[in-house]
Each structure stands twice: as structure tokens, then as C-alpha cells.
Write a protein that holds these residues in place. Structure first.
Motif, PDB file in Angstrom:
ATOM      1  N   LEU A  70       0.814  -1.216   0.000  1.00  0.00           N
ATOM      2  CA  LEU A  70       0.000   0.000   0.000  1.00  0.00           C
ATOM      3  C   LEU A  70       0.850   1.268   0.000  1.00  0.00           C
ATOM      4  O   LEU A  70       0.351   2.341   0.286  1.00  0.00           O
ATOM      5  N   GLY A  71       2.135   1.120  -0.350  1.00  0.00           N
ATOM      6  CA  GLY A  71       3.013   2.278  -0.429  1.00  0.00           C
ATOM      7  C   GLY A  71       3.622   2.689   0.885  1.00  0.00           C
ATOM      8  O   GLY A  71       4.144   3.803   1.015  1.00  0.00           O
ATOM      9  N   GLU A  72       3.616   1.783   1.895  1.00  0.00           N
ATOM     10  CA  GLU A  72       4.073   2.136   3.235  1.00  0.00           C
ATOM     11  C   GLU A  72       5.565   2.419   3.338  1.00  0.00           C
ATOM     12  O   GLU A  72       6.023   2.984   4.330  1.00  0.00           O
ATOM     13  N   LEU A  73       6.335   2.064   2.299  1.00  0.00           N
ATOM     14  CA  LEU A  73       7.764   2.392   2.319  1.00  0.00           C
ATOM     15  C   LEU A  73       8.034   3.815   1.844  1.00  0.00           C
ATOM     16  O   LEU A  73       9.058   4.397   2.198  1.00  0.00           O
ATOM     17  N   GLY A  74       7.147   4.352   1.011  1.00  0.00           N
ATOM     18  CA  GLY A  74       7.285   5.744   0.583  1.00  0.00           C
ATOM     19  C   GLY A  74       8.290   5.973  -0.519  1.00  0.00           C
ATOM     20  O   GLY A  74       8.718   7.116  -0.743  1.00  0.00           O
ATOM     21  N   ASP A  75       8.669   4.925  -1.245  1.00  0.00           N
ATOM     22  CA  ASP A  75       9.677   5.084  -2.302  1.00  0.00           C
ATOM     23  C   ASP A  75       9.071   5.317  -3.673  1.00  0.00           C
ATOM     24  O   ASP A  75       9.764   5.236  -4.692  1.00  0.00           O
ATOM     25  N   GLY A  76       7.780   5.600  -3.711  1.00  0.00           N
ATOM     26  CA  GLY A  76       7.114   5.881  -4.981  1.00  0.00           C
ATOM     27  C   GLY A  76       6.612   4.655  -5.698  1.00  0.00           C
ATOM     28  O   GLY A  76       6.055   4.760  -6.795  1.00  0.00           O
ATOM     29  N   ARG A  86      16.614   4.071   0.273  1.00  0.00           N
ATOM     30  CA  ARG A  86      16.467   5.465   0.684  1.00  0.00           C
ATOM     31  C   ARG A  86      15.186   6.058   0.127  1.00  0.00           C
ATOM     32  O   ARG A  86      14.821   5.831  -1.035  1.00  0.00           O
ATOM     33  N   ILE A  87      14.526   6.861   0.953  1.00  0.00           N
ATOM     34  CA  ILE A  87      13.270   7.484   0.567  1.00  0.00           C
ATOM     35  C   ILE A  87      13.509   8.956   0.260  1.00  0.00           C
ATOM     36  O   ILE A  87      13.766   9.768   1.153  1.00  0.00           O
ATOM     37  N   GLY A  88      13.451   9.319  -1.012  1.00  0.00           N
ATOM     38  CA  GLY A  88      13.642  10.699  -1.434  1.00  0.00           C
ATOM     39  C   GLY A  88      15.059  11.189  -1.211  1.00  0.00           C
ATOM     40  O   GLY A  88      15.970  10.425  -0.875  1.00  0.00           O
ATOM     41  N   ASP A  89      15.237  12.477  -1.399  1.00  0.00           N
ATOM     42  CA  ASP A  89      16.561  13.089  -1.282  1.00  0.00           C
ATOM     43  C   ASP A  89      16.731  13.894  -0.002  1.00  0.00           C
ATOM     44  O   ASP A  89      17.840  14.344   0.308  1.00  0.00           O
ATOM     45  N   ALA A  90      15.644  14.109   0.739  1.00  0.00           N
ATOM     46  CA  ALA A  90      15.715  14.959   1.932  1.00  0.00           C
ATOM     47  C   ALA A  90      16.649  14.370   2.986  1.00  0.00           C
ATOM     48  O   ALA A  90      16.699  13.154   3.191  1.00  0.00           O
ATOM     49  N   ALA A  91      17.414  15.242   3.625  1.00  0.00           N
ATOM     50  CA  ALA A  91      18.274  14.852   4.748  1.00  0.00           C
ATOM     51  C   ALA A  91      17.904  15.702   5.957  1.00  0.00           C
ATOM     52  O   ALA A  91      18.754  16.270   6.636  1.00  0.00           O
ATOM     53  N   THR A  92      16.581  15.765   6.205  1.00  0.00           N
ATOM     54  CA  THR A  92      16.035  16.608   7.277  1.00  0.00           C
ATOM     55  C   THR A  92      15.031  15.844   8.134  1.00  0.00           C
ATOM     56  O   THR A  92      14.207  16.457   8.817  1.00  0.00           O
ATOM     57  N   TRP A  93      15.078  14.507   8.125  1.00  0.00           N
ATOM     58  CA  TRP A  93      14.134  13.725   8.917  1.00  0.00           C
ATOM     59  C   TRP A  93      14.577  13.660  10.369  1.00  0.00           C
ATOM     60  O   TRP A  93      15.758  13.458  10.665  1.00  0.00           O
TER      61      TRP A  93
END
Length: 391
Positions: A70-76, A86-93
Motif C-alpha cells: 500500500l506504499g508504506e515504504l514511501g519510495d514511490g 532510501r526514501i527521497g533526497d531529503a536529509a532533514t528527517w
């Protein structure tokens, strides 16, 4: 805390299988270290759902693995992963929590993001559309903590207010209304003294800054701890104690620790998840006589707690070896996880368990049918194995 349908329904016993565990751990670590493509960087926040796991590394990047239906990993995508991606490019989590089949995280700028299953509006984006990538929850940039349940989510803000959204069939949002679902955050009462919140399957509990504990929602197994089986549509105080320092909601049970180091649980006890023998309890019952507990985490029908000596103990459902005692026997008293005294925390123990150590390394064990242990396989692990990340 995360839940799913009803597949899962802390007196301290010294484990007799430490020698066996030591051997198993050595074997598992040897297998992991053989994979030259993986490294083991430190993690700062971890969240485990029913079949997936996510972690924030020290560099504030976000990584997830396991089930992704159901997309729970968030990788698109909706592709399952057996190693961290890795999920996205953000390094602000900054921090995370996982629901049954969805995930939410707060960034360093105070914004809140969720992704995955949204059938009950639990992602808080105003829709009931599943999301395979993180979507921002509202416009606020003052979120302090978040807890994801099965179909509802709750979070606190830096101003001490409490907000919930998602499924409300059992009044688990605490808003005093019988509305079935709410797809965007709604404030719970007017108090500005909420310190932390935990979402179970169909109930919610929270601690206030003065140390009082409050619960609401479904009470059919006594999980609210208020002495009866009557659901509450608004927060109800649990006893009169003002020494609660933390609380965690499982499927239909709840556990908490007090400032003097005692551990308490209440609610359903079919698997021994209260850490005591007997049936369900409608008020908090102390787990053993110890006063050396620092924190506790509840999952489906399993709970884990850390001691002041940095030991880790788990109890309750053991059907997939999540208690790491070499058996699949359920336990109604805390069972020690190996001999290590370097455990910092554990994360939403369910059919798989993950824990971090004082060096910020991440270890997982138990069910691995969806690759949620992150070791590149789908084989169940009977003892903690360190999670490696792509170099």
C-alpha cells in the motif's frame, strides 16, 4: 504503534537460553558481515509496522524496507524491499512512527509527513487516497511527536496541543463526536499540556506535562485502564498518579512506566502481553516488583522494555520467535533478549522486533516474510541480527 486487522491477539524470568542465543547471534552476524555491499551506519529513529520497517540515520536521511503493498515504504512504488532503500533526497528527517501499513515522520523544520495506506484518512492529507511517497499533513510546522495506529493517527505540537485524525468508529480520536472518519487533523480538547501520545488499534493514550495519564476509545478488553469496559469518547484520566513518564498502546492493551522506574500494563492478556498471568485487567497492574525500567514499547500482542542496566526484555506473543528465546512459546513474564547490556530502545514489537543499541546500531529479529528485517532474505530470524544499509 501499528496494527492490522486481528492477527495478533512486561515478575522477571531469567532466560535459560543465553548460550544458545549467543551462538545464534554470532552465526547471524557472520552472515550479515559477509555482504560487502552493506554498511551499518548509526540510526537515530526507528519505526516498525506490521510488515515493514523504517529508520532515520544519523545523517537525517530516511530508509525503509519490507512490505510495500500500500506504499508504506514511501519510495514511490508498491514493490517490497528486503534491504533498506532510501526514501527521497531529503536529509532533514527527525523522527518516525509506523502504523500497520503506513508511516509518518517529522522533519527538522517541524513539518509532518505521512504515506501508505489511507483508507480511513489516517494520512491526514484531507483525502482517503493511498500515497506511495510522503505527503505533507496540513501547513503547520510545529509538530513535536506523532503516533500511528491501525487506522488513526495522533500527534502533539510544540505548543502542547494534541491532534488526531483517521478512523473514529470506536471514538479513538477523542474528539467527543461519533463521526466515522476524519481525514485531516482535529484538536483534542483545549488542553495545552500534552507531552506525548500513543495510538493503538482502536484506543489512544497520552501523558500530560504534570505526569497524569489519559486514555480514550475502545475499552472492550480494559485497555483504557479506567476500571471498566466502557468506551470513552473524550480523554479519561487513568487513576490519580502524577508520575507517569511514558505510555505505549498495543493492539488491545497498554503499558506505561513511572518516574520511579516501575512498569505497569493493562488490557487484553491472551498471550501474556501484560507481563502477568491471568485474564484481562481493567486497571494498571505492576509487572513484577522491579523499579529499574526506563522505557516500554507495545505492539500487536508483544511488548518489550529496557532496564536501567541497558538490558532488553520482551514478553507476550512469540509465534514467530519475536521473543528471541529459541522457542515459539508465548511468555507472560519478561524474557531477556540475550546477554547484551547496550540496548537503548526497542520499536513497536509485533511479529518482528527491532532495537537500537547505545552505539546507535540497529538490530531486528522475528518474522521476515516481507523482508522487514532488512537482511536481504525473507527467512525468520530467531535472534537479533544487525541491519546493514547500502554503502
Amino acid at each position: 504503534m501499528s496494527r492490522s486487522g486481528r492477527p495478533r491477539s512486561i515478575a522477571v524470568a531469567v532466560a535459560t537460553v543465553i548460550g544458545i542465543l549467543a551462538t545464534a547471534i554470532g552465526t547471524l552476524l557472520g552472515t550479515a558481515s559477509a555482504n560487502a555491499a552493506l554498511s551499518a551506519p548509526a540510526v537515530s529513529s526507528v519505526a516498525s509496522g506490521y510488515g515493514h520497517t523504517c529508520a532515520v540515520r544519523i545523517d537525517k536521511t530516511l530508509w525503509c524496507w519490507g512490505s510495500n503493498y500500500l506504499g508504506e515504504l514511501g519510495d514511490g512504488t508498491t514493490t517490497a524491499r528486503t534491504t533498506p532503500v532510501r526514501i527521497g533526497d531529503a536529509a532533514t528527517w527527525a523522527s518516525l512512527d509506523a502504523g500497520t501499513s503506513y508511516t509518518c515522520g517529522i522533519r527538522t523544520d517541524g513539518t509532518l509527513w505521512c504515506w501508505g495506506n489511507n483508507f480511513r484518512g489516517q494520512l491526514g492529507d484531507g483525502t482517503t487516497t493511498n500515497r506511495t511517497s510522503p505527503v505533507r499533513v496540513g501547513t503547520a510546522s510545529s509538530w513535536a511527536s506523532v503516533s500511528a495506529g491501525d487506522g488513526h493517527t495522533c500527534a502533539t505540537r510544540t505548543d502542547g496541543t494534541l491532534w488526531c485524525w483517521g478512523f473514529n468508529r470506536f471514538a479513538q480520536l477523542g474528539i467527543g463526536s461519533d463521526v466515522y472518519t476524519v481525514s485531516a487533523p482535529v484538536q483534542v480538547g483545549t488542553a495545552t499540556t500534552w507531552a506525548g501520545v500513543t495510538a493503538g488499534f482502536a484506543h489512544t493514550c497520552a501523558v500530560r506535562t504534570e505526569g497524569t495519564l489519559w486514555c480514550w476509545g475502545n475499552a472492550t478488553d480494559g485497555q483504557l485502564g479506567v476500571g471498566d469496559l466502557t468506551y470513552r469518547a473524550t480523554p479519561a484520566q487513568v487513576g490519580t498518579a502524577t508520575t507517569w513518564s511514558g505510555v505505549t498502546a498495543g493492539y488491545a492493551f497498554t503499558c506505561g512506566v513511572r518516574t520511579e522506574g516501575t512498569l505497569w500494563c493493562w488490557g487484553e492478556n491472551g498471550y501474556g502481553q501484560l507481563g502477568v498471568s491471568g485474564t484481562h485487567r481493567t486497571t494498571p497492574v505492576q509487572v513484577g516488583a522491579g523499579t529499574a525500567w526506563t522505557g516500554v514499547r507495545a505492539g500487536f500482542d508483544t511488548a518489550c522494555a529496557t532496564g536501567t542496566d541497558r538490558s532488553l526484555w520482551c514478553w507476550g506473543n512469540n509465534s514467530t520467535g519475536q521473543l528471541a528465546d529459541g522457542t515459539t512459546t508465548h511468555r507472560n513474564a519478561p524474557t531477556r533478549i540475550g546477554a547484551a547490556t547496550t540496548w537503548a530502545d526497542s520499536y513497536a514489537p509485533g511479529y518482528h522486533v527491532c532495537g537500537s543499541r547505545t552505539d546507535d546500531s540497529l538490530w531486528c529479529w522475528g518474522n521476515n516474510a516481507n523482508g522487514q528485517l532488512g537482511d536481504g532474505t525473507t527467512a525468520t530470524r530467531p535472534a537479533p541480527a544487525q541491519v546493514g544499509f547500502p554503502a
